[in-house]
Design a protein around this motif. Sequence first.
Motif, PDB file in Angstrom:
ATOM      1  N   GLN A  59       0.708  -0.823  -0.015  1.00 48.41           N
ATOM      2  CA  GLN A  59      -0.123   0.146  -0.097  1.00 48.41           C
ATOM      3  C   GLN A  59       1.067   1.244  -0.280  1.00 48.41           C
ATOM      4  O   GLN A  59       2.054   1.531  -0.257  1.00 48.41           O
ATOM      5  N   HIS A  60       0.227   2.403  -0.125  1.00 49.08           N
ATOM      6  CA  HIS A  60       1.568   3.623  -0.621  1.00 49.08           C
ATOM      7  C   HIS A  60       0.764   5.315   0.421  1.00 49.08           C
ATOM      8  O   HIS A  60      -0.860   4.702  -0.095  1.00 49.08           O
ATOM      9  N   SER A  61       1.091   5.983  -0.160  1.00 49.56           N
ATOM     10  CA  SER A  61       0.388   6.971   0.138  1.00 49.56           C
ATOM     11  C   SER A  61       1.516   8.102   0.453  1.00 49.56           C
ATOM     12  O   SER A  61       2.778   7.709   0.158  1.00 49.56           O
ATOM     13  N   ASN A  62       1.085   9.090   0.150  1.00 48.47           N
ATOM     14  CA  ASN A  62       1.403  10.883   0.188  1.00 48.47           C
ATOM     15  C   ASN A  62       2.160  11.031   1.752  1.00 48.47           C
ATOM     16  O   ASN A  62       2.899  11.590   1.943  1.00 48.47           O
ATOM     17  N   THR A  63       1.274  10.381   2.943  1.00 46.19           N
ATOM     18  CA  THR A  63       1.476  10.853   4.352  1.00 46.19           C
ATOM     19  C   THR A  63       1.401   9.806   5.253  1.00 46.19           C
ATOM     20  O   THR A  63       1.139   8.593   4.739  1.00 46.19           O
ATOM     21  N   ASN A  64       2.278   9.879   6.030  1.00 47.52           N
ATOM     22  CA  ASN A  64       2.450   8.301   6.842  1.00 47.52           C
ATOM     23  C   ASN A  64       1.027   8.400   7.753  1.00 47.52           C
ATOM     24  O   ASN A  64       1.070   8.222   9.495  1.00 47.52           O
ATOM     25  N   VAL A  65      -0.226   7.872   7.388  1.00 48.76           N
ATOM     26  CA  VAL A  65      -1.138   8.268   7.751  1.00 48.76           C
ATOM     27  C   VAL A  65      -2.164   7.296   7.389  1.00 48.76           C
ATOM     28  O   VAL A  65      -2.491   6.969   6.727  1.00 48.76           O
ATOM     29  N   ASP A  66      -2.957   6.532   8.796  1.00 44.53           N
ATOM     30  CA  ASP A  66      -2.975   4.597   8.294  1.00 44.53           C
ATOM     31  C   ASP A  66      -4.146   5.212   7.496  1.00 44.53           C
ATOM     32  O   ASP A  66      -4.487   4.434   5.967  1.00 44.53           O
ATOM     33  N   ALA A  67      -5.025   5.829   7.758  1.00 39.68           N
ATOM     34  CA  ALA A  67      -6.051   6.212   6.791  1.00 39.68           C
ATOM     35  C   ALA A  67      -5.930   6.680   5.336  1.00 39.68           C
ATOM     36  O   ALA A  67      -7.178   6.575   4.440  1.00 39.68           O
ATOM     37  N   ASN A  68      -5.055   7.010   5.065  1.00 40.62           N
ATOM     38  CA  ASN A  68      -4.562   7.744   3.501  1.00 40.62           C
ATOM     39  C   ASN A  68      -3.814   6.488   2.425  1.00 40.62           C
ATOM     40  O   ASN A  68      -3.734   6.885   1.605  1.00 40.62           O
ATOM     41  N   PHE A  69      -3.695   5.306   3.488  1.00 40.86           N
ATOM     42  CA  PHE A  69      -3.259   3.917   2.938  1.00 40.86           C
ATOM     43  C   PHE A  69      -3.894   3.533   1.917  1.00 40.86           C
ATOM     44  O   PHE A  69      -5.064   3.863   2.166  1.00 40.86           O
ATOM     45  N   VAL A  70      -3.762   2.805   0.413  1.00 39.65           N
ATOM     46  CA  VAL A  70      -4.278   2.431  -0.454  1.00 39.65           C
ATOM     47  C   VAL A  70      -3.602   2.044  -1.403  1.00 39.65           C
ATOM     48  O   VAL A  70      -2.286   1.493  -0.997  1.00 39.65           O
ATOM     49  N   ASP A  71      -4.003   0.567  -1.926  1.00 40.20           N
ATOM     50  CA  ASP A  71      -3.263  -0.401  -2.639  1.00 40.20           C
ATOM     51  C   ASP A  71      -2.902   0.059  -4.025  1.00 40.20           C
ATOM     52  O   ASP A  71      -3.442   0.408  -4.284  1.00 40.20           O
ATOM     53  N   HIS A  72      -1.409  -0.708  -3.891  1.00 37.13           N
ATOM     54  CA  HIS A  72      -0.741  -0.677  -4.793  1.00 37.13           C
ATOM     55  C   HIS A  72      -1.213  -0.719  -6.192  1.00 37.13           C
ATOM     56  O   HIS A  72      -1.109  -2.131  -6.087  1.00 37.13           O
ATOM     57  N   THR A  73      -1.524  -0.345  -7.229  1.00 32.65           N
ATOM     58  CA  THR A  73      -3.025  -1.523  -8.555  1.00 32.65           C
ATOM     59  C   THR A  73      -1.945  -1.058  -9.748  1.00 32.65           C
ATOM     60  O   THR A  73      -2.447  -1.489 -10.435  1.00 32.65           O
ATOM     61  N   SER A  74      -0.370  -1.214  -9.928  1.00 30.53           N
ATOM     62  CA  SER A  74      -0.233  -0.739 -11.107  1.00 30.53           C
ATOM     63  C   SER A  74       0.400  -2.585 -12.185  1.00 30.53           C
ATOM     64  O   SER A  74       0.731  -2.290 -13.084  1.00 30.53           O
ATOM     65  N   GLY A  75      -0.179  -3.064 -11.444  1.00 30.34           N
ATOM     66  CA  GLY A  75      -0.088  -4.258 -11.536  1.00 30.34           C
ATOM     67  C   GLY A  75      -0.058  -6.015 -11.189  1.00 30.34           C
ATOM     68  O   GLY A  75      -0.477  -5.601  -9.925  1.00 30.34           O
ATOM     69  N   ALA A  76      -1.192  -6.912 -11.890  1.00 31.65           N
ATOM     70  CA  ALA A  76      -1.522  -8.167 -11.127  1.00 31.65           C
ATOM     71  C   ALA A  76      -0.203  -8.587  -9.760  1.00 31.65           C
ATOM     72  O   ALA A  76      -0.690  -9.019  -9.112  1.00 31.65           O
ATOM     73  N   ASP A  77       0.734  -8.940 -10.095  1.00 28.55           N
ATOM     74  CA  ASP A  77       1.878  -9.160  -9.752  1.00 28.55           C
ATOM     75  C   ASP A  77       2.756  -8.462  -8.251  1.00 28.55           C
ATOM     76  O   ASP A  77       3.080  -8.856  -7.350  1.00 28.55           O
ATOM     77  N   GLN A  78       1.256  -7.160  -7.996  1.00 29.49           N
ATOM     78  CA  GLN A  78       1.666  -6.684  -6.806  1.00 29.49           C
ATOM     79  C   GLN A  78       1.464  -7.857  -5.675  1.00 29.49           C
ATOM     80  O   GLN A  78       1.568  -7.048  -4.635  1.00 29.49           O
ATOM     81  N   VAL A  79       1.036  -8.130  -5.674  1.00 28.18           N
ATOM     82  CA  VAL A  79      -0.072  -9.336  -4.978  1.00 28.18           C
ATOM     83  C   VAL A  79       0.567 -10.599  -4.901  1.00 28.18           C
ATOM     84  O   VAL A  79       0.017 -10.918  -5.838  1.00 28.18           O
ATOM     85  N   VAL A  80       1.518 -11.440  -4.443  1.00 27.17           N
ATOM     86  CA  VAL A  80       1.905 -12.542  -4.302  1.00 27.17           C
ATOM     87  C   VAL A  80       1.359 -13.615  -2.909  1.00 27.17           C
ATOM     88  O   VAL A  80       0.977 -13.144  -2.003  1.00 27.17           O
ATOM     89  N   THR A  81       1.006 -14.738  -3.903  1.00 28.77           N
ATOM     90  CA  THR A  81       0.157 -15.661  -2.833  1.00 28.77           C
ATOM     91  C   THR A  81       1.759 -16.895  -2.678  1.00 28.77           C
ATOM     92  O   THR A  81       2.217 -17.571  -3.847  1.00 28.77           O
ATOM     93  N   ILE A  82       1.585 -17.110  -1.573  1.00 34.05           N
ATOM     94  CA  ILE A  82       2.664 -18.610  -0.948  1.00 34.05           C
ATOM     95  C   ILE A  82       1.418 -19.222  -0.525  1.00 34.05           C
ATOM     96  O   ILE A  82       1.015 -18.832   0.430  1.00 34.05           O
TER      97      ILE A  82
END
Length: 131
Positions: A59-82
């Motif tokens: 997740q990424h944000s312009n500020t280090n505030v929990d409510a402001n973080f959103v999923d980083h979705t630039s590609g399907a490989d942003q989520v890796v499952t093991i």
Amino acid sequence: MATDAKLLVANETGVGNVSVTSTGFDLFSAGYRIPMWVRVDVSSGTATTSNVTLTFKIQHSNTNVDANFVDHTSGADQVVTITVTTNVRDRDVVWIPLLTDKRYIRLVMTKGGGTLGSGAYNAYITNSHPQ
């Protein structure tokens, strides 16, 4: 491991049916707006009822505030499952590519499937990835 690696999460653990979210990491010193990688070393994991899936995402944000973080979705490989079997599975490594114009990132681990007896991992941010 590459010498430019910076610690993102140190020895984070999850037990039971929980998700784990790291604290925000300031990319200012690492240099943002350049291609980077997040390396997640899963050092241990046990499933007490059936196979468990651990999903890691950024997740990424312009500020280090929990409510402001959103999923980083630039590609399907942003989520890796093991998959963690009913026995300990040691030293799984997942690589998540990252390119963001936001200053802060954090790693989120969510669990799916059975019951997680334990799980531990370290995560690093780096500018290199072994091919």
